[in-house]
Scaffold this motif. Structure first.
Motif, mmCIF file in Angstrom:
data_model
loop_
_atom_site.group_PDB
_atom_site.id
_atom_site.type_symbol
_atom_site.label_atom_id
_atom_site.label_comp_id
_atom_site.label_asym_id
_atom_site.label_seq_id
_atom_site.Cartn_x
_atom_site.Cartn_y
_atom_site.Cartn_z
ATOM 1 N N GLY A 196 -59.974 -0.708 42.188
ATOM 2 C CA GLY A 196 -61.134 0.177 42.141
ATOM 3 C C GLY A 196 -62.377 -0.621 41.844
ATOM 4 O O GLY A 196 -62.613 -1.690 42.417
ATOM 5 N N ASP A 197 -63.173 -0.127 40.913
ATOM 6 C CA ASP A 197 -64.453 -0.738 40.547
ATOM 7 C C ASP A 197 -64.273 -1.596 39.299
ATOM 8 O O ASP A 197 -64.146 -1.068 38.193
ATOM 9 C CB ASP A 197 -65.475 0.374 40.313
ATOM 10 C CG ASP A 197 -66.842 -0.138 39.901
ATOM 11 O OD1 ASP A 197 -67.090 -1.353 40.039
ATOM 12 O OD2 ASP A 197 -67.656 0.678 39.431
ATOM 13 N N ALA A 224 -71.464 -0.736 54.828
ATOM 14 C CA ALA A 224 -70.356 -0.812 55.774
ATOM 15 C C ALA A 224 -70.439 -2.065 56.643
ATOM 16 O O ALA A 224 -69.414 -2.617 57.050
ATOM 17 C CB ALA A 224 -70.344 0.426 56.660
ATOM 18 N N SER A 225 -71.644 -2.538 56.918
ATOM 19 C CA SER A 225 -71.804 -3.712 57.777
ATOM 20 C C SER A 225 -71.394 -5.000 57.083
ATOM 21 O O SER A 225 -71.015 -5.976 57.742
ATOM 22 C CB SER A 225 -73.263 -3.835 58.231
ATOM 23 O OG SER A 225 -74.134 -3.931 57.109
ATOM 24 N N ALA A 226 -71.467 -5.041 55.777
ATOM 25 C CA ALA A 226 -71.078 -6.222 54.998
ATOM 26 C C ALA A 226 -70.605 -5.727 53.643
ATOM 27 O O ALA A 226 -71.341 -5.763 52.660
ATOM 28 C CB ALA A 226 -72.253 -7.190 54.847
ATOM 29 N N PRO A 227 -69.359 -5.251 53.550
ATOM 30 C CA PRO A 227 -68.914 -4.538 52.352
ATOM 31 C C PRO A 227 -68.698 -5.394 51.116
ATOM 32 O O PRO A 227 -68.590 -4.849 50.015
ATOM 33 C CB PRO A 227 -67.604 -3.883 52.790
ATOM 34 C CG PRO A 227 -67.135 -4.705 53.933
ATOM 35 C CD PRO A 227 -68.360 -5.196 54.622
ATOM 36 N N PHE A 228 -68.647 -6.736 51.253
ATOM 37 C CA PHE A 228 -68.407 -7.585 50.097
ATOM 38 C C PHE A 228 -69.457 -8.682 49.995
ATOM 39 O O PHE A 228 -69.920 -9.230 50.999
ATOM 40 C CB PHE A 228 -67.022 -8.246 50.182
ATOM 41 C CG PHE A 228 -65.886 -7.268 50.250
ATOM 42 C CD1 PHE A 228 -65.622 -6.418 49.184
ATOM 43 C CD2 PHE A 228 -65.098 -7.181 51.382
ATOM 44 C CE1 PHE A 228 -64.577 -5.508 49.240
ATOM 45 C CE2 PHE A 228 -64.054 -6.274 51.449
ATOM 46 C CZ PHE A 228 -63.798 -5.434 50.387
ATOM 47 N N SER A 229 -69.817 -9.003 48.749
ATOM 48 C CA SER A 229 -70.705 -10.137 48.498
ATOM 49 C C SER A 229 -69.864 -11.401 48.403
ATOM 50 O O SER A 229 -68.638 -11.374 48.542
ATOM 51 C CB SER A 229 -71.476 -9.918 47.199
ATOM 52 O OG SER A 229 -70.571 -9.814 46.104
ATOM 53 N N LEU A 236 -66.109 1.976 49.504
ATOM 54 C CA LEU A 236 -66.784 0.703 49.774
ATOM 55 C C LEU A 236 -68.169 0.891 50.388
ATOM 56 O O LEU A 236 -68.956 -0.065 50.428
ATOM 57 C CB LEU A 236 -65.947 -0.151 50.719
ATOM 58 C CG LEU A 236 -64.745 -0.879 50.118
ATOM 59 C CD1 LEU A 236 -63.842 -1.422 51.220
ATOM 60 C CD2 LEU A 236 -65.215 -2.019 49.214
ATOM 61 N N THR A 237 -68.476 2.093 50.878
ATOM 62 C CA THR A 237 -69.685 2.272 51.683
ATOM 63 C C THR A 237 -70.673 3.284 51.102
ATOM 64 O O THR A 237 -71.649 3.626 51.761
ATOM 65 C CB THR A 237 -69.292 2.720 53.098
ATOM 66 O OG1 THR A 237 -68.577 3.963 53.022
ATOM 67 C CG2 THR A 237 -68.410 1.678 53.772
ATOM 68 N N VAL A 251 -68.939 0.995 43.093
ATOM 69 C CA VAL A 251 -68.416 0.593 44.398
ATOM 70 C C VAL A 251 -67.096 -0.148 44.200
ATOM 71 O O VAL A 251 -66.959 -0.950 43.267
ATOM 72 C CB VAL A 251 -69.424 -0.309 45.150
ATOM 73 C CG1 VAL A 251 -68.905 -0.673 46.536
ATOM 74 C CG2 VAL A 251 -70.772 0.385 45.263
ATOM 75 N N ALA A 252 -66.147 0.102 45.075
ATOM 76 C CA ALA A 252 -64.856 -0.571 44.983
ATOM 77 C C ALA A 252 -65.004 -2.066 45.240
ATOM 78 O O ALA A 252 -65.851 -2.504 46.020
ATOM 79 C CB ALA A 252 -63.875 0.029 45.981
ATOM 80 N N ASP A 253 -64.185 -2.856 44.567
ATOM 81 C CA ASP A 253 -64.177 -4.314 44.708
ATOM 82 C C ASP A 253 -62.810 -4.766 45.227
ATOM 83 O O ASP A 253 -61.846 -4.000 45.253
ATOM 84 C CB ASP A 253 -64.459 -4.977 43.360
ATOM 85 C CG ASP A 253 -65.726 -4.458 42.704
ATOM 86 O OD1 ASP A 253 -66.779 -4.480 43.366
ATOM 87 O OD2 ASP A 253 -65.660 -4.006 41.549
ATOM 88 N N LEU A 254 -62.743 -6.033 45.620
ATOM 89 C CA LEU A 254 -61.504 -6.605 46.134
ATOM 90 C C LEU A 254 -61.184 -7.872 45.351
ATOM 91 O O LEU A 254 -62.065 -8.705 45.119
ATOM 92 C CB LEU A 254 -61.647 -6.939 47.615
ATOM 93 C CG LEU A 254 -60.373 -7.396 48.349
ATOM 94 C CD1 LEU A 254 -59.376 -6.244 48.464
ATOM 95 C CD2 LEU A 254 -60.719 -7.928 49.737
ATOM 96 N N VAL A 255 -59.922 -8.016 44.948
ATOM 97 C CA VAL A 255 -59.440 -9.215 44.263
ATOM 98 C C VAL A 255 -58.538 -9.973 45.221
ATOM 99 O O VAL A 255 -57.678 -9.375 45.879
ATOM 100 C CB VAL A 255 -58.683 -8.847 42.973
ATOM 101 C CG1 VAL A 255 -58.056 -10.082 42.349
ATOM 102 C CG2 VAL A 255 -59.628 -8.168 41.982
ATOM 103 N N ALA A 256 -58.722 -11.283 45.306
ATOM 104 C CA ALA A 256 -57.949 -12.123 46.220
ATOM 105 C C ALA A 256 -57.390 -13.325 45.463
ATOM 106 O O ALA A 256 -58.104 -13.969 44.693
ATOM 107 C CB ALA A 256 -58.834 -12.600 47.377
#
Length: 304
Positions: A254-255, A282-287, A204-205, A261-266
Motif C-alpha cells: 500500500g502506501d 498514470a503516465s509515470a506512476p513511480f519516481s 497509483l493514479t 498513493v500506493a508504492d512498490l517495493v522491489a
C-alpha cells in the motif's frame, strides 16, 4: 516447536478434521465451505497498526500497512514504516510455523485502511487468519493457481479482494465479503502467463480506484488501471518501462510513505531492497528508486 507470540500454524491438517467438503473452483463460493477453526492452533498474532485511528470506517483505496517477510525457517518478521518510506524491523517476530505456506498476503477485510489478517495457501487449501484469532479454512483447490495477490478493493466494495492466475494463464477475481470470506470467482481474462509477477495494493493514479502492475518476461513493467467494475476490474495496459528483471521480487503493501498513493517495493538479485514511491500519475506512476534495505533480504522466501 515452542509457540511464540505470533501467527502459528504448524501441523494444521494433522490436528483437525475439516468439516466442509472441498470446494470446486468453478462457480463455487469459497466462503460457503469454510470449516470450523482448527483445534490446537494459536493465532494470537502481533499485528502492528501503522497509524491507529487514522482512517474512518468507509472504504480506503490505498491501505497503509507494514511490510512482512517469511524466512526459510517459517518465521514472519515485520517492518514498520517510520515516515518518508523508511522502515524499521519490529523487535519481536510476528509468527512461526509458516514454512509450508504459499501465496501469503495481508488483507484489509473491513476497508478501514489497515490489514486485518493474512490469506495463505496450505496443502492446497486457502486460509484466512484474522489477527489474534484462529485461521479459517476457506476451501480447497487453490493449487490450481500459480499467482495469488490481495489487491485492495478492486471490486468497488470496502473489503479487499483477491486475484488469482491459473496454470493456463487465466486471471480470476474473488471479491472479499468483509469478514475474510470470498465470493465465487469472476473470470477477468486470459494471457496472463505473459507475466512473471503481478503486484499492487492501492491507487497509483489518484482516481480512487486500486490499480496493479505486471512484469513481462522481457522485464517490461505494465500498469493496469482499476475500473471499479468487479466483472472487469482493470482497463487496458500502459507501458511503464523496462529493466525490471533486475529484481527477483516485486510487492506492494500500500502506501509506505503516507502520501495517499500506493508504492512498490522491489528486491534485487543481491538482496537489497528498493522503494519506488507512487507519483499519482498514470503516465509515470513511480519516481526514482530509493534504497530502504541493504543486502540480506534474499533471506526471505516471501515478502508481503
Amino acid at each position: 516447536m515452542a509457540k511464540t507470540s505470533g501467527l502459528n500454524r504448524t501441523g494444521i491438517l494433522s490436528r483437525v478434521t475439516v468439516a466442509a467438503i472441498t470446494a470446486a473452483l468453478v462457480g463455487t463460493t469459497t466462503a460457503a465451505v469454510a470449516a470450523d477453526a482448527p483445534a490446537g492452533r494459536s493465532a494470537s498474532g502481533v499485528q502492528q497498526d501503522v497509524r491507529a485511528g487514522a482512517f474512518a470506517t468507509s472504504s480506503v483505496a490505498t491501505p497503509e500497512n507494514a511490510l512482512y517477510g517469511v524466512d526459510g525457517s517459517g518465521t514472519i518478521w515485520g517492518y514498520q514504516p517510520t515516515g518518508g518510506g523508511a522502515i524499521k524491523r519490529l523487535s519481536e517476530n510476528s509468527g512461526t510455523g509458516w514454512g509450508n505456506s504459499k501465496h501469503i498476503n495481508q488483507a484489509d477485510a473491513t476497508g478501514d485502511g489497515r490489514s486485518d489478517g493474512l490469506y495463505d495457501v496450505y496443502n492446497g487449501r486457502l486460509y484466512y487468519t484474522k489477527w489474534r484469532t484462529d485461521p479459517r479454512d476457506l476451501g480447497g483447490g487453490w493449487n490450481a493457481y500459480n499467482e495469488i495477490v490481495a489487491v485492495a478493493n478492486t471490486g468497488g466494495a470496502p473489503a479487499e479482494d483477491l486475484i488469482a492466475r491459473d496454470t493456463a494463464g487465466v486471471l480470476w477475481h474473488y471479491l472479499g465479503t468483509g469478514n475474510g470470506g470470498l465470493t465465487a470467482r469472476y473470470r477477468i481474462g486470459g494471457g496472463w502467463n505473459a507475466y512473471t509477477q503481478i503486484a499492487g495494493k492501492g491507487d497509483l493514479t489518484r482516481d480512487g480506484k486500486p490499480d496493479i502492475v505486471a512484469r513481462d518476461k522481457s522485464g517490461g513493467l505494465w500498469l493496469y488501471k482499476g475500473t471499479g467494475n468487479y466483472k472487469a476490474p482493470f482497463g487496458p495496459r500502459t507501458y511503464i518501462g523496462g529493466g525490471w528483471n533486475a529484481f527477483n521480487a516485486l510487492v506492494s503493501t500500500g502506501d509506505l510513505n503516507f502520501d495517499g498513493v500506493a508504492d512498490l517495493v522491489a528486491r534485487d538479485k543481491v538482496g537489497a531492497l528498493w522503494l519506488y514511491k507512487g507519483t499519482g500519475k498514470a503516465s509515470a506512476p513511480f519516481s526514482g528508486r530509493v534504497q530502504i534495505g541493504t543486502n540480506g533480504w534474499n533471506g526471505f522466501r516471501e515478502l508481503f
